[in-house]
Write an enzyme that holds these catalytic residues in place. Structure first.
Site, PDB file in Angstrom:
ATOM      1  N   GLU A 335       0.816  -1.212   0.000  1.00  0.00           N
ATOM      2  CA  GLU A 335       0.000   0.000   0.000  1.00  0.00           C
ATOM      3  C   GLU A 335       0.854   1.268   0.000  1.00  0.00           C
ATOM      4  O   GLU A 335       0.363   2.352  -0.309  1.00  0.00           O
ATOM      5  CB  GLU A 335      -0.923   0.008   1.212  1.00  0.00           C
ATOM      6  CG  GLU A 335      -0.206   0.083   2.548  1.00  0.00           C
ATOM      7  CD  GLU A 335      -1.107  -0.296   3.709  1.00  0.00           C
ATOM      8  OE1 GLU A 335      -1.102   0.436   4.698  1.00  0.00           O
ATOM      9  OE2 GLU A 335      -1.804  -1.319   3.626  1.00  0.00           O
ATOM     10  N   HIS A 362      -5.960  -3.894  -6.796  1.00  0.00           N
ATOM     11  CA  HIS A 362      -6.398  -3.020  -5.710  1.00  0.00           C
ATOM     12  C   HIS A 362      -7.505  -2.074  -6.199  1.00  0.00           C
ATOM     13  O   HIS A 362      -8.207  -2.382  -7.156  1.00  0.00           O
ATOM     14  CB  HIS A 362      -5.204  -2.259  -5.134  1.00  0.00           C
ATOM     15  CG  HIS A 362      -4.458  -3.043  -4.098  1.00  0.00           C
ATOM     16  ND1 HIS A 362      -3.974  -2.494  -2.940  1.00  0.00           N
ATOM     17  CD2 HIS A 362      -4.135  -4.356  -4.039  1.00  0.00           C
ATOM     18  CE1 HIS A 362      -3.376  -3.418  -2.218  1.00  0.00           C
ATOM     19  NE2 HIS A 362      -3.451  -4.561  -2.877  1.00  0.00           N
ATOM     20  N   ARG A 366      -2.930  -0.281  -9.761  1.00  0.00           N
ATOM     21  CA  ARG A 366      -2.054   0.803  -9.324  1.00  0.00           C
ATOM     22  C   ARG A 366      -0.754   0.868 -10.120  1.00  0.00           C
ATOM     23  O   ARG A 366      -0.195   1.964 -10.308  1.00  0.00           O
ATOM     24  CB  ARG A 366      -1.754   0.659  -7.820  1.00  0.00           C
ATOM     25  CG  ARG A 366      -2.932   1.084  -6.955  1.00  0.00           C
ATOM     26  CD  ARG A 366      -2.674   0.919  -5.477  1.00  0.00           C
ATOM     27  NE  ARG A 366      -3.740   1.565  -4.703  1.00  0.00           N
ATOM     28  CZ  ARG A 366      -3.968   1.346  -3.422  1.00  0.00           C
ATOM     29  NH1 ARG A 366      -3.201   0.501  -2.742  1.00  0.00           N
ATOM     30  NH2 ARG A 366      -4.946   1.968  -2.789  1.00  0.00           N
TER      31      ARG A 366
END
Length: 449
Positions: A335, A362, A366
């Site tokens: 993350e 996600h 990303r």
């Protein structure tokens, strides 16, 4: 007031005119808040969550639990009996009152991975059907690990064979539980989802991961520690158990009074501001010990050119005025990748970020999103099989799109500190985990830029 009326479609990312010098208070951890809500809802007695994160993801979790019958009362404390030097516990608190879970209800998961994955196991304990639906992007996010595992443990679930939303769990008031094999390589949340509800299963659960390397192991360790804190018995690989096997015994869970830690991953853009501007930022109440993946920022950002000091007041991070590239395996802290990529695009040498192929699943893909948006500002980013290679180039202003992903928005804001003319599309998406980010960001710059 709608999100779009508060934050226009394009938000001019503030450009830093000098080194920042600020102290910020970051709201509570989403990961801890949503795990705590589930455990409190399944406990045998009421409990308290103090200083919870109030954001889209956590409000969706609370709303879903309320719909299934759990009482969640919100209060605000205006005084504190905390000793000098200890955290101030004033502010919001949620009292969670367990109750018999029931359907029929429909749950809106938004695009929150914790809600869409943690609550189907809870729904197996409800008396009646629980339907799960969410944002269009939620239909693309994998749930097969949870769905297949629950079926193997005795649950009846309708998902049209998709392995994703929308789906209906036909709760029978109980679940037999027992041993189950899953491939959780797409998301560690598959494991956490089963562990969180396991004490309420008749046989508990034995989860055996059978796929490739698990991503985001710190989040599983967080789940295990929080289970133990409410009285669950958990055997795990970290304490001498079999590799990739977790066992949770059936038991009653205790109601607790829990103070939620600040969200260290959401502290990332503020620490990055110190690094990018050669300034100094203090994040209040940084825990001395934590299972949050965001704690790795101390080591990662130090390697990229800063220094940090942990004191009873918080973590102070100081930039050196130079940013260095980094070669980092981010498999346990995926993350953090968008923020690290943003800083790396401003560095004085190339970076290679690896171990994060799962980020393609996600809130958005990303890796593709970071590559496209940084390159459209003049960057040189290429995707690898499991990450990104970033060659710093002089960047220019332009629109930085977020794809409804909060961490894309904060990554664009980081770049905007050093690059005039960056405009963030839909900065309001930060409300997913970091309410008031635009005001916090401009406030930080007003303090010392």
């Amino acid at each position: 007031m709608t999100e779009s009326s508060v934050h226009p479609a394009l938000w001019p990312a503030p450009h830093a005119s000098g080194p920042v010098d600020a102290t910020v208070t970051v709201p509570g951890s989403k990961s801890v808040t949503n795990r705590a809500l589930v455990l409190a809802a399944l406990s045998a007695e009421p409990g308290w969550l103090r200083r919870p994160l109030r954001s889209r993801d956590t409000l969706l979790m609370a709303q879903a639990l309320r719909a299934m019958g759990v009482g969640i009362e919100e209060t605000v404390s205006s005084s504190s009996a905390a000793a000098p030097g200890s955290p101030d516990l004033t502010g919001e608190a949620w009292r969670v009152i367990p109750a018999g879970l029931h359907g029929p209800v429909t749950v809106d998961v938004g695009n929150a991975g914790t809600v869409m994955r943690f609550l189907p196991p809870v729904a197996t304990l409800a008396d009646g059907p629980v339907r799960f639906d969410g944002d269009p992007r939620s239909y693309e996010r994998p749930l097969h690990g949870v769905i297949d595992a629950l079926r193997a443990l005795g649950a009846r679930i309708e998902d049209g064979g998709r392995g994703s939303l929308p789906l209906t769990v036909h709760g029978a008031g109980a679940l037999e539980g027992g041993p189950v094999r899953i491939d959780a390589s797409a998301s560690s949340q598959f494991v956490s989802a089963l562990l969180l509800s396991a004490p309420r299963f008749n046989q508990g659960v034995e989860v055996r991961h059978v796929g490739s390397a698990l991503p985001s192991m710190p989040h599983i360790r967080m789940t295990v520690e929080m289970l133990r804190a409410v009285g669950a018995q958990v055997d795990e690989p970290e304490t001498g158990g079999e590799p990739d096997v977790w066992r949770v015994s059936p038991s009653a869970l205790l109601g607790r009074d829990l103070t939620i830690e600040p969200d260290l991953s959401n502290a990332q853009p503020f620490l990055a501001a110190a690094l990018v501007t050669g300034g100094r930022v203090t994040v209040r109440d940084w825990p001395e010990r934590t299972t949050q993946p965001g704690d790795a920022l101390r080591e990662l950002f130090t390697a990229m050119g800063g220094s940090c000091e942990l004191t009873p007041q918080g973590l102070t991070f100081t930039g050196s005025g130079r940013i260095h590239g980094i070669d980092a395996d981010l498999s346990e802290v995926g993350e953090l990748t968008p923020g690290i990529a943003a800083v790396a695009a401003l560095a004085d040498s190339p970076s290679t970020l690896s171990g994060v192929a799962h980020l393609r699943l996600h809130e958005t893909d990303r890796l593709a999103a970071l590559t496209k948006e940084i390159n459209e500002l003049g960057g040189d980013v290429t995707e690898t099989a499991d990450g990104l290679h970033i060659r710093p180039r002089p960047l220019r202003g332009g629109v930085f799109r977020t794809y409804d992903d909060h961490r894309m928005a904060t990554a664009g804001a980081i770049i905007g500190l050093a690059v005039p003319g960056v405009e963030i599309e839909n900065v309001g998406t930060t409300a997913k985990t970091l309410p008031d980010f635009p005001d916090m960001w401009t406030g930080m710059l007003g303090a010392g830029a």
